[in-house]
Design a protein around this motif. Structure first.
Motif, mmCIF file in Angstrom:
data_model
loop_
_atom_site.group_PDB
_atom_site.id
_atom_site.type_symbol
_atom_site.label_atom_id
_atom_site.label_comp_id
_atom_site.label_asym_id
_atom_site.label_seq_id
_atom_site.Cartn_x
_atom_site.Cartn_y
_atom_site.Cartn_z
ATOM 1 N N TYR A 177 0.789 -1.692 -0.327
ATOM 2 C CA TYR A 177 -0.295 0.005 0.058
ATOM 3 C C TYR A 177 0.449 1.168 0.027
ATOM 4 C CZ TYR A 177 -3.233 3.932 1.597
ATOM 5 O OH TYR A 177 -3.907 4.384 1.880
ATOM 6 N N GLU A 178 1.753 1.167 0.746
ATOM 7 C CA GLU A 178 2.479 2.919 0.359
ATOM 8 C C GLU A 178 3.890 2.384 -0.553
ATOM 9 O OE1 GLU A 178 5.089 2.325 4.438
ATOM 10 O OE2 GLU A 178 3.023 2.640 5.704
ATOM 11 N N LEU A 179 3.731 1.714 -0.985
ATOM 12 C CA LEU A 179 4.382 2.015 -2.787
ATOM 13 C C LEU A 179 3.951 2.768 -3.547
ATOM 14 C CD1 LEU A 179 6.814 -1.033 -2.375
ATOM 15 C CD2 LEU A 179 7.185 1.239 -1.811
ATOM 16 N N GLY A 180 2.307 2.082 -3.201
ATOM 17 C CA GLY A 180 1.669 2.224 -4.153
ATOM 18 C C GLY A 180 1.546 1.440 -5.107
ATOM 19 N N THR A 460 -18.370 -13.475 4.630
ATOM 20 C CA THR A 460 -17.624 -13.474 3.766
ATOM 21 C C THR A 460 -17.813 -12.225 3.021
ATOM 22 O OG1 THR A 460 -20.226 -14.047 2.768
ATOM 23 C CG2 THR A 460 -18.451 -16.233 3.807
ATOM 24 N N TYR A 461 -18.672 -10.946 3.797
ATOM 25 C CA TYR A 461 -18.083 -10.389 2.326
ATOM 26 C C TYR A 461 -16.920 -9.589 2.763
ATOM 27 C CZ TYR A 461 -18.271 -5.399 1.290
ATOM 28 O OH TYR A 461 -18.039 -4.099 0.491
ATOM 29 N N THR A 462 -16.443 -9.352 4.017
ATOM 30 C CA THR A 462 -15.268 -8.566 4.868
ATOM 31 C C THR A 462 -13.774 -9.730 4.276
ATOM 32 O OG1 THR A 462 -16.685 -7.463 6.261
ATOM 33 C CG2 THR A 462 -14.452 -7.476 6.691
ATOM 34 N N LEU A 463 -14.424 -11.239 4.561
ATOM 35 C CA LEU A 463 -13.009 -11.286 3.756
ATOM 36 C C LEU A 463 -12.971 -11.675 2.609
ATOM 37 C CD1 LEU A 463 -13.878 -14.981 6.723
ATOM 38 C CD2 LEU A 463 -11.721 -13.160 6.424
ATOM 39 N N GLY A 464 -13.974 -11.920 1.625
ATOM 40 C CA GLY A 464 -13.181 -11.822 0.256
ATOM 41 C C GLY A 464 -13.035 -10.722 -0.400
ATOM 42 N N GLU A 465 -13.429 -9.363 0.054
ATOM 43 C CA GLU A 465 -12.697 -7.632 0.353
ATOM 44 C C GLU A 465 -11.735 -8.072 1.013
ATOM 45 O OE1 GLU A 465 -14.761 -5.558 -1.858
ATOM 46 O OE2 GLU A 465 -15.461 -6.481 -1.852
ATOM 47 N N GLN A 469 -7.883 -8.449 -5.722
ATOM 48 C CA GLN A 469 -6.991 -8.420 -6.461
ATOM 49 C C GLN A 469 -6.936 -7.527 -6.863
ATOM 50 O OE1 GLN A 469 -5.303 -12.117 -8.242
ATOM 51 N NE2 GLN A 469 -5.532 -13.358 -6.835
ATOM 52 N N ASP A 470 -7.910 -6.835 -6.583
ATOM 53 C CA ASP A 470 -8.576 -5.433 -7.828
ATOM 54 C C ASP A 470 -9.096 -4.399 -6.679
ATOM 55 O OD1 ASP A 470 -8.624 -6.813 -9.897
ATOM 56 O OD2 ASP A 470 -10.610 -8.183 -9.481
ATOM 57 N N ARG A 471 -9.095 -4.498 -5.757
ATOM 58 C CA ARG A 471 -10.378 -3.112 -4.620
ATOM 59 C C ARG A 471 -8.768 -3.230 -3.797
ATOM 60 N NH1 ARG A 471 -15.815 -1.918 -2.262
ATOM 61 N NH2 ARG A 471 -15.187 0.238 -1.691
ATOM 62 N N GLU A 472 -8.640 -2.090 -3.699
ATOM 63 C CA GLU A 472 -7.036 -2.170 -2.008
ATOM 64 C C GLU A 472 -8.049 -2.036 -0.870
ATOM 65 O OE1 GLU A 472 -4.398 -2.699 -0.194
ATOM 66 O OE2 GLU A 472 -3.755 -2.239 -1.365
ATOM 67 N N PRO A 473 -7.535 -3.113 -0.179
ATOM 68 C CA PRO A 473 -9.147 -2.749 1.612
ATOM 69 C C PRO A 473 -8.324 -1.977 2.703
ATOM 70 C CG PRO A 473 -8.333 -5.271 0.886
ATOM 71 C CD PRO A 473 -7.378 -4.012 -0.018
ATOM 72 N N ILE A 474 -6.625 -1.917 3.021
ATOM 73 C CA ILE A 474 -6.684 -0.687 3.271
ATOM 74 C C ILE A 474 -6.869 0.911 2.894
ATOM 75 C CG2 ILE A 474 -4.291 0.030 4.141
ATOM 76 C CD1 ILE A 474 -2.557 -2.234 4.051
ATOM 77 N N GLY A 475 -6.982 1.593 4.827
ATOM 78 C CA GLY A 475 -7.721 3.106 3.754
ATOM 79 C C GLY A 475 -9.479 3.110 3.907
ATOM 80 N N ARG A 476 -10.065 1.881 4.063
ATOM 81 C CA ARG A 476 -11.086 1.602 4.341
ATOM 82 C C ARG A 476 -12.147 1.752 5.107
ATOM 83 N NH1 ARG A 476 -13.350 -3.174 0.089
ATOM 84 N NH2 ARG A 476 -15.246 -2.280 0.495
ATOM 85 N N THR A 477 -13.112 1.862 5.454
ATOM 86 C CA THR A 477 -13.811 2.035 6.995
ATOM 87 C C THR A 477 -14.570 0.968 7.309
ATOM 88 O OG1 THR A 477 -13.980 4.421 6.675
ATOM 89 C CG2 THR A 477 -15.141 3.299 8.367
ATOM 90 N N GLY A 478 -14.777 0.402 8.428
ATOM 91 C CA GLY A 478 -15.351 -0.664 9.181
ATOM 92 C C GLY A 478 -16.193 0.099 10.406
ATOM 93 N N ARG A 479 -16.108 -1.132 10.803
ATOM 94 C CA ARG A 479 -16.769 -0.768 12.379
ATOM 95 C C ARG A 479 -17.000 -2.349 13.191
ATOM 96 N NH1 ARG A 479 -20.148 2.181 15.315
ATOM 97 N NH2 ARG A 479 -20.350 4.070 13.265
ATOM 98 N N ILE A 480 -16.640 -1.963 14.678
ATOM 99 C CA ILE A 480 -16.117 -2.982 14.957
ATOM 100 C C ILE A 480 -17.174 -3.187 16.291
ATOM 101 C CG2 ILE A 480 -14.696 -3.575 16.956
ATOM 102 C CD1 ILE A 480 -12.209 -2.140 16.058
ATOM 103 N N THR A 481 -17.861 -4.689 16.373
ATOM 104 C CA THR A 481 -18.790 -4.841 17.183
ATOM 105 C C THR A 481 -18.092 -5.894 18.251
ATOM 106 O OG1 THR A 481 -19.403 -6.023 15.437
ATOM 107 C CG2 THR A 481 -20.546 -4.184 15.418
ATOM 108 N N GLU A 482 -19.383 -6.359 19.323
ATOM 109 C CA GLU A 482 -18.507 -6.787 20.304
ATOM 110 C C GLU A 482 -20.169 -8.119 20.257
ATOM 111 O OE1 GLU A 482 -16.811 -7.739 24.659
ATOM 112 O OE2 GLU A 482 -17.470 -5.635 23.745
ATOM 113 N N SER A 483 -19.626 -9.181 21.200
ATOM 114 C CA SER A 483 -20.710 -9.601 20.724
ATOM 115 C C SER A 483 -20.341 -11.406 21.948
ATOM 116 C CB SER A 483 -21.531 -10.406 18.925
ATOM 117 O OG SER A 483 -22.362 -11.372 19.950
#
Length: 495
Positions: A177-180, A460-465, A469-483
Motif C-alpha cells: 500500500y505504501e509503495l502504491g 464472507t463479505y469482509t473476508l472476500g473484500e 486482488q482488484d480493490r485495495e482494502p487498506i484505507g477502507r472504513t468498517g465497524r468493530i462490534t462485540e458479541s
C-alpha cells in the motif's frame, strides 16, 4: 594486522535425511558434530583441534531438547575448558552469536571459538507420525522448544495474532500500500525474488529443496501451492521441516597463524551490529518499515567504514518476502542479488539457524571472489535484528561492534475499542480446503491510536473484500462490534 583482527577460518554445513528414512534419521547434536568436523576439515586443522576451542556458542535448538545445547556440544568435542553460550530464540541469533564471539576474541578473552547450530525437525515429525520411539538422547525436558520460538505478548496471544504465518503478511500488505503497488505488482516482485533464491539454492549442497522454480510456479495458487495467509502462498513461506546443521570456526589472527591457516582461507569479521523494534507488533509505529533493521544495517556498514556500494555479496534474511524487500529498500539494493544461500523456502529455514548457513555461504563466496559481504538476520516478527560485514581483506581497526541504541518507538493501542475504524493492514488465514478461515485486521481509530481485531469466518463479505486482488482494502472504513465477549471487524457494506 590488528590485535583485534577476528577471522572465520572454517565453515561446514550439511543436509541430512532428505529421503525421510528411519535408519538415516539423526538427532541435532550429531548433525552439529558432523558440521563442526567439516568446519575443522575446511580450515585444514583436523577435527582433533576442536577439543582446543575455548568458546562454544550454540544457536538454540528448537526441534529437540538438551540440558544446554552449547555445553553438550563442548562435552562431546572434549573441549572441557571451553566457555559455553547457548542463544535465545530468534533467526537473528547466528549473527548475534558471531558478534558475541568476535567481541570476546577481539578483547583477548578467547582465541578459538565454534559457532554451531542444527535441527532435525523433518526426521522428528517422521517418527511422530509413525508413533515410533525416537532413539535420540535428550534431557528430562523432552523434545521440542516451540514455546520458546513463537514469541508474542499477552495481547497478541489473546487476539490469536501469533506465529510468523499470520504476522509477516501484515507487513507485506502495508508495504504494498505504501509503495502504491497493485496486488499483481507486489506478488510479481515476491515471486521473481524467490525464483532467484531457488536458483541459488539449487547450487547449494545443503539446500533442502534444491529445485529452481519459475516466478509463475511461486505466484500461482493451487493444490500444491495453497494460500496460507494472504498474500503468501506456500512457496512464499519458510520451510521449517528440515534436517540441517552448520558450524564456523572463528579465531584470532594469531591463532590462525599458529594453526597454519593460509590467508586464502581467512575471512575477516569487520563489524557487527544489532537493533530491535518493540516486542508487541500492534504497537509498531509503522508496518511499512523497520527502524531496528535500518539501524542494524547502517551501524554494521558504518562500523566497517563502508557503504552499500562497497558490498560485493549480500544475504538478507528471507523467511517471507517482505523481509528482504524492507532490507533491500533501505539499502537501495533492489536490483541486486539478495541471497548467497538460497532463502528459507528453497534452502530451508532451520528454525533459528538459517543465518549460520548464510555465514557459511558468504564465507565461501568471499574466499572465491574476494571483496566484502553483508549478512542480515531477522528474529521473531521483524523484531530483533543482527548484521555483520565480512571481508577477504583485513583492516587496521580489526573488529568493531555496535549494540542496539535507543528505545523502540510505540503507538497507543486500545484493546477494547468498539466503533468505527479504518483498515491499516490485515491478513486472511486459509484452511486446508483453500477457504478463508479467519481474518486479522489492524485498524486505525478516529481519536488516534489503533487496535487489533479479528474477522469472523461467517463474514464472507469482509473476508472476500480483504483478499480482493482488484480493490485495495487498506484505507477502507468498517465497524468493530462485540458479541459474546469477542470483538469482530466488518467492512462497510457487510450484512
Amino acid at each position: 594486522m590488528s590485535p583485534r583482527d577476528v577471522v572465520i577460518i572454517g565453515a561446514g554445513q550439511l543436509r541430512n535425511n532428505r529421503e525421510r528414512d528411519f535408519d538415516s534419521a539423526t538427532e541435532p547434536l550429531e548433525l552439529i558434530l558432523r558440521a563442526a568436523a567439516a568446519s575443522a576439515e575446511d580450515a585444514g586443522v583436523g577435527a582433533a583441534e576442536l577439543s582446543g576451542v575455548d568458546l562454544v556458542a550454540a544457536v538454540q535448538i528448537v526441534s529437540w531438547s538438551y540440558a544446554d545445547d552449547a555445553c553438550v556440544v563442548a562435552e562431546r568435542l572434549g573441549a572441557t575448558d571451553a566457555r559455553c553460550v547457548t542463544s535465545g530464540a530468534g533467526g537473528h541469533q547466528p549473527v548475534a552469536m558471531l558478534q558475541h564471539i568476535a567481541g570476546r576474541i577481539a578483547e583477548g578473552e578467547a582465541e578459538l571459538a565454534l559457532l554451531c547450530g542444527g535441527e532435525a525437525q523433518s526426521s522428528l515429525e517422521m517418527f511422530q507420525r509413525a508413533d515410533a520411539e525416537i532413539p535420540w538422547s535428550r534431557d528430562p525436558g523432552g523434545p521440542g522448544k516451540f514455546d520458546r520460538a513463537v514469541g508474542g505478548t499477552e495481547r497478541m496471544w489473546d487476539l490469536g495474532l501469533v506465529g510468523p504465518i499470520r504476522i509477516y503478511p501484515l507487513f507485506e500488505n502495508r508495504l504494498r500500500y505504501e509503495l502504491g503497488q497493485s496486488f499483481a505488482e507486489a506478488q510479481d516482485w515476491s515471486a521473481r525474488m524467490y525464483s532467484e533464491f531457488s536458483a541459488v539454492a539449487a547450487g547449494n549442497e545443503a539446500a533442502w529443496n534444491p529445485v529452481p522454480r519459475t516466478p509463475e510456479e511461486i505466484a500461482t495458487v493451487g493444490p500444491k501451492n495453497r494460500m496460507i495467509c494472504f498474500p503468501y502462498p506456500l512457496l512464499m513461506n519458510a520451510t521449517a521441516k528440515v534436517d540441517q546443521a552448520a558450524a564456523l570456526l572463528v579465531a584470532s589472527a594469531e591463532t590462525a597463524d599458529r594453526l597454519g591457516v593460509p590467508e586464502s582461507k581467512r575471512i575477516h569479521v569487520l563489524s557487527a551490529a544489532s537493533g530491535s523494534d518493540c516486542e508487541d507488533v500492534l504497537e509498531r509505529p509503522t508496518f511499512g518499515a523497520s527502524a531496528g533493521m535500518a539501524g542494524a544495517l547502517d551501524r554494521a556498514l558504518d562500523g566497517a567504514g563502508l557503504g552499500m556500494s562497497d558490498v560485493d555479496v549480500l544475504d538478507l534474511y528471507s523467511c517471507f518476502p517482505v523481509v528482504p524487500k524492507l532490507g533491500s529498500l533501505h539499502l537501495k539494493a533492489t536490483g541486486r542479488a539478495l541471497s548467497a544461500t538460497g532463502g528459507l523456502t528453497s534452502f530451508g529455514g532451520a528454525h533459528n539457524n538459517y543465518s549460520s548457513h548464510a555465514l557459511v555461504a558468504v564465507t565461501r563466496e568471499l574466499r572465491r571472489t574476494g571483496g566484502t559481504g553483508l549478512v542480515y538476520a531477522n528474529g521473531e516478527y521483524v523484531t530483533k535484528h543482527s548484521a555483520t560485514v565480512l571481508s577477504g581483506r583485513a583492516r587496521p581497526e580489526g573488529f568493531v561492534a555496535s549494540e542496539a541504541i535507543g528505545t523502540p518507538q510505540t503507538v497507543r493501542v486500545v484493546d477494547h475499542y468498539i466503533g468505527e475504524a479504518v483498515v491499516e493492514t490485515y491478513t486472511v488465514e486459509y484452511d486446508r480446503e483453500a477457504e478463508p478461515a479467519r481474518g486479522y485486521v489492524v485498524a486505525s481509530l478516529p481519536g488516534g491510536g489503533r487496535t487489533g481485531v479479528r474477522v469472523s469466518k461467517k463474514d464472507t463479505y469482509t473476508l472476500g473484500e480483504l483478499v480482493s486482488q482488484d480493490r485495495e482494502p487498506i484505507g477502507r472504513t468498517g465497524r468493530i462490534t462485540e458479541s459474546d465477549g469477542r470483538r469482530t471487524f466488518a467492512l462497510e457494506g457487510a450484512a
